[in-house]
Motif scaffolding. Structure first.
Motif, PDB file in Angstrom:
ATOM      1  N   SER A  60       1.277   6.765  10.693  1.00  0.00           N
ATOM      2  CA  SER A  60       2.119   6.959   9.500  1.00  0.00           C
ATOM      3  C   SER A  60       3.311   5.830   9.070  1.00  0.00           C
ATOM      4  CB  SER A  60       3.221   8.875   9.854  1.00  0.00           C
ATOM      5  OG  SER A  60       2.611   9.483   9.857  1.00  0.00           O
ATOM      6  N   TYR A  61       3.866   5.205  10.915  1.00  0.00           N
ATOM      7  CA  TYR A  61       4.609   4.508  10.372  1.00  0.00           C
ATOM      8  C   TYR A  61       4.066   2.794   9.929  1.00  0.00           C
ATOM      9  CZ  TYR A  61       9.017   6.622  11.369  1.00  0.00           C
ATOM     10  OH  TYR A  61       9.752   7.655  11.128  1.00  0.00           O
ATOM     11  N   THR A  62       3.065   2.796  10.348  1.00  0.00           N
ATOM     12  CA  THR A  62       2.574   1.810   9.510  1.00  0.00           C
ATOM     13  C   THR A  62       1.479   1.658   7.684  1.00  0.00           C
ATOM     14  OG1 THR A  62       1.118   1.586  11.741  1.00  0.00           O
ATOM     15  CG2 THR A  62      -0.414   0.560   9.604  1.00  0.00           C
ATOM     16  N   TYR A  63       1.685   3.167   7.445  1.00  0.00           N
ATOM     17  CA  TYR A  63       1.597   3.087   5.699  1.00  0.00           C
ATOM     18  C   TYR A  63       2.973   3.056   5.170  1.00  0.00           C
ATOM     19  CZ  TYR A  63      -3.669   4.350   5.858  1.00  0.00           C
ATOM     20  OH  TYR A  63      -4.969   4.073   6.370  1.00  0.00           O
ATOM     21  N   ILE A  64       3.476   2.804   6.104  1.00  0.00           N
ATOM     22  CA  ILE A  64       5.426   3.548   5.659  1.00  0.00           C
ATOM     23  C   ILE A  64       6.069   2.110   5.550  1.00  0.00           C
ATOM     24  CG2 ILE A  64       7.722   3.706   5.943  1.00  0.00           C
ATOM     25  CD1 ILE A  64       6.935   6.684   7.690  1.00  0.00           C
ATOM     26  N   VAL A  65       5.169   1.426   6.750  1.00  0.00           N
ATOM     27  CA  VAL A  65       6.071  -0.729   6.297  1.00  0.00           C
ATOM     28  C   VAL A  65       5.469  -0.981   5.608  1.00  0.00           C
ATOM     29  CG1 VAL A  65       5.731  -1.990   7.690  1.00  0.00           C
ATOM     30  CG2 VAL A  65       6.660  -0.368   9.149  1.00  0.00           C
ATOM     31  N   ILE A  66       4.038  -0.884   5.198  1.00  0.00           N
ATOM     32  CA  ILE A  66       2.832  -1.594   3.946  1.00  0.00           C
ATOM     33  C   ILE A  66       3.617  -1.134   2.343  1.00  0.00           C
ATOM     34  CG2 ILE A  66       0.922  -1.931   2.823  1.00  0.00           C
ATOM     35  CD1 ILE A  66      -0.529  -0.875   6.064  1.00  0.00           C
ATOM     36  N   VAL A 101       7.079  -0.127   2.083  1.00  0.00           N
ATOM     37  CA  VAL A 101       8.056  -0.436   2.323  1.00  0.00           C
ATOM     38  C   VAL A 101       8.242  -2.286   2.234  1.00  0.00           C
ATOM     39  CG1 VAL A 101      10.227  -0.782   3.271  1.00  0.00           C
ATOM     40  CG2 VAL A 101       9.486   1.367   3.303  1.00  0.00           C
ATOM     41  N   LEU A 102       6.856  -2.677   1.969  1.00  0.00           N
ATOM     42  CA  LEU A 102       7.322  -4.216   1.792  1.00  0.00           C
ATOM     43  C   LEU A 102       6.366  -4.594   0.360  1.00  0.00           C
ATOM     44  CD1 LEU A 102       5.577  -5.315   5.250  1.00  0.00           C
ATOM     45  CD2 LEU A 102       8.068  -5.431   4.620  1.00  0.00           C
ATOM     46  N   ARG A 103       5.964  -3.395   0.066  1.00  0.00           N
ATOM     47  CA  ARG A 103       5.795  -3.576  -1.208  1.00  0.00           C
ATOM     48  C   ARG A 103       6.817  -3.541  -2.772  1.00  0.00           C
ATOM     49  NH1 ARG A 103      -0.325  -0.426  -1.303  1.00  0.00           N
ATOM     50  NH2 ARG A 103      -1.616  -1.923   0.192  1.00  0.00           N
ATOM     51  N   ILE A 104       7.696  -2.705  -2.445  1.00  0.00           N
ATOM     52  CA  ILE A 104       8.620  -2.595  -2.593  1.00  0.00           C
ATOM     53  C   ILE A 104       9.047  -4.030  -2.574  1.00  0.00           C
ATOM     54  CG2 ILE A 104      11.234  -1.990  -3.862  1.00  0.00           C
ATOM     55  CD1 ILE A 104      10.540   0.777  -1.445  1.00  0.00           C
ATOM     56  N   PRO A 105       9.566  -4.793  -4.344  1.00  0.00           N
ATOM     57  CA  PRO A 105       9.960  -5.865  -5.333  1.00  0.00           C
ATOM     58  C   PRO A 105      11.347  -5.884  -4.664  1.00  0.00           C
ATOM     59  CG  PRO A 105       9.323  -4.147  -6.646  1.00  0.00           C
ATOM     60  CD  PRO A 105       9.151  -3.261  -5.309  1.00  0.00           C
ATOM     61  N   SER A 106      12.375  -5.106  -5.304  1.00  0.00           N
ATOM     62  CA  SER A 106      13.946  -5.462  -4.407  1.00  0.00           C
ATOM     63  C   SER A 106      14.304  -5.476  -2.980  1.00  0.00           C
ATOM     64  CB  SER A 106      14.357  -4.219  -4.890  1.00  0.00           C
ATOM     65  OG  SER A 106      14.502  -3.331  -5.399  1.00  0.00           O
TER      66      SER A 106
END
Length: 252
Positions: free
Chosen positions: A159-165, A167-172
């Motif tokens: 779950s947190y692996t997908y969450i981190v991925i 979150v990192l894709r969010i531009p701002s």
């Protein structure tokens, strides 16, 4: 989220009321006594909330995964029925396992020393006092306890692996910070809980002394239930606003 936090609070209350009163009595009197039935009862009400909290943290991590990675489907996935059914399954599964291990442990013979070198009736120091063959108890713990550790740990990590991925894709940077703040409280609780559990039960150190074992045990039996409300309150905007309103009302 609030439904899961309420279940976490119930688990923490059960664990604290089971451990802390007798612990304070032991500390104030430099030792204490407990009956055999009292010891088995304490063991059961220790295993049940501890195992439930491990399962609950996995369900909460899935909740955070859906909220961050699939926000548009959150209301359709995390329905009231799904939440109630998942919590009910967690309670029933953990209650059954805890009851089975407690009953099996109570049937062992204790013919030697009755001094438990611990702050409560934990399973490991209790089995060390037994004169019987404890193979059955250890087998039950590994067979039934392994899924409770492995499956929730896997769910949390994935779950947190997908969450981190995500979150990192969010531009701002503001968006990333806002997205991660929704699961930071849960991540802190998971880190404290699983680190101590793995240190004591899953990856025991041969050089680990009784004193260090007692200290680690206090972390997940006393410190974690104490710090959980603080963590979720400080990180939750709604709770802080409610506290401020109550405080302002009493002051005025």
């Amino acid at each position: 989220m609030y439904f899961f936090i309420s279940q976490l609070s119930i688990s923490d209350i059960l664990l604290s009321t089971n451990i802390v009163p007798n612990l304070l009595h032991i500390l104030l009197n430099n030792g204490g006594t407990i009956s055999f039935i009292g010891c088995m009862t304490q063991l059961y009400f220790f295993l049940t909330p501890e195992g439930f909290e491990g399962l609950l943290l996995a369900v909460m991590s899935y909740d955070r995964y859906v909220a961050i990675c699939n926000p548009l489907r959150y209301s359709s996935v995390m329905t009231n029925r799904f939440c109630i059914n998942s919590i009910t399954m967690c309670w029933l599964l953990d209650t059954f396992i805890s009851f089975t291990v407690t009953i099996t442990s109570s049937k062992l013979n204790f013919c030697g020393s009755n001094l438990i070198d611990h702050v409560f009736c934990d399973l490991v120091p209790l089995l060390e006092l037994s004169c019987s063959n404890t193979f059955i108890v250890h087998l039950e713990v590994y067979v039934m306890g392994s899924p409770i550790i492995i499956i929730p740990t896997t769910i949390i990590v994935v779950s947190y692996t997908y969450i981190v991925i995500s979150v990192l894709r969010i531009p701002s940077s503001t968006g990333r910070q806002k997205a991660f703040s929704t699961c930071s409280s849960h991540l802190i609780v998971v880190s404290i809980f699983y680190w101590t559990i793995f240190s004591v039960y899953v990856l025991p150190n041969s050089r680990q002394t009784r004193v260090s074992t007692k200290i680690l045990s206090l972390l997940y039996t006393v410190f974690t239930p104490f710090i959980n409300p603080v963590i979720y309150s400080l990180r939750n905007k709604d709770i802080k606003e409610a506290v401020q309103k109550v405080f302002h009302k009493h002051v005025m």
